[in-house]
Design an enzyme around this catalytic site. Structure first.
Site: not given
Length: 257
Positions: A20, A70, A148, A161, A164-165
């Site tokens: 955030a 995380v 995504s 990426y 992962a998505k």
């Protein structure tokens, strides 16, 4: 009529937004706070979180800042324990934290791969798992995994990426299947190219103009374009939705480019 008016209300909902400190996560936190949620914002850059908290409070909202990495389960648990101490429970998780890089496939190192997968997939898994454990005890909740359009299509230079998505999108459906009986909904929000403070310079460059031509609407999304989908998945308006992915991309995924 009153039920319709309050359908998307987040009044009293206790929400954690990860990643955030900037970009989408920062905007998501402010949007949910304006809808009435009690917001816990988590990230590694706690100095920027405190600024966000002050902005939310100045708008009349309630927010706290929590240190969160995380990639560490110990940090995830400590963050959720602190949230519970402050708010007395957890209703919604917006699993937004993520990292990326752009390189040719043959140039990525094992460290690059590990960093991207550790944050974007394993990190999201740990936050969802630990959040769900608390939601099950509280009688339910909503987990929103930010994926995504690259969870279902690919582009050059971002192989880890994409992996992962795609994994996170499939994990979303798996968790939805297992957690539905406990009243925990798990869905994903899949943005296309979105103008944020991080990528605005790129998207407004000549490279960005070329990217824009691949989008049927010939424009990028703005952060506020995601608000409707976010509130649908977080609020009672989406109470029968689980295992779903909402794509917000001005039609990019339809183009095949």
């Amino acid at each position: 009529m009153s039920d319709i008016n309050h359908l998307f209300s987040m009044a009293g909902k206790r929400v954690l937004v990860t990643g955030a400190s900037s970009g989408l996560g920062r905007h998501f936190a402010r949007t949910l706070a304006r809808a009435g949620a009690r917001i816990a914002v988590g990230a590694r850059r706690t100095d920027r979180l405190q600024t966000l908290v002050e902005e939310i409070r100045s708008d009349g909202g309630e927010a706290i800042a929590l240190a969160l990495d995380v990639s560490s389960r110990k940090s995830v648990i400590a963050c959720l324990d602190a949230l519970n101490d402050q708010f007395g429970g957890l209703d919604v998780v917006v699993n937004n934290a993520g990292v990326s890089d752009t390189k040719a496939a043959l140039d990525y190192t094992d460290d690059d791969w590990d960093n991207i997968l550790q944050t974007n997939l394993k990190g999201a898994w740990m936050v969802a798992q630990e959040g769900a454990r608390r939601m099950v005890k509280n009688g339910g909740g909503s987990i929103i995994n930010v994926t995504s359009i690259l969870s279902s299509r690919v582009t050059a230079g971002v192989g880890p990426y994409c992996a992962a998505k795609a994994g996170l999108a499939h994990l979303t459906r798996s968790l939805a299947l297992e957690l539905a009986r406990y009243g925990v909904r798990v869905n994903s929000l899949a943005p296309g190219y979105v103008m944020t403070e991080i990528n605005r310079e790129l998207l407004e460059s000549d490279v960005g103009e070329k990217l824009k031509k691949r989008i049927p609407a010939r424009k990028f999304c703005e952060v506020q374009d995601l608000d409707g989908a976010l509130l649908l998945l977080a609020s009672n308006a989406g109470r029968a939705m689980t295992g779903s992915e909402i794509v917000v991309d001005n039609g990019h995924a339809c183009s095949g480019l």
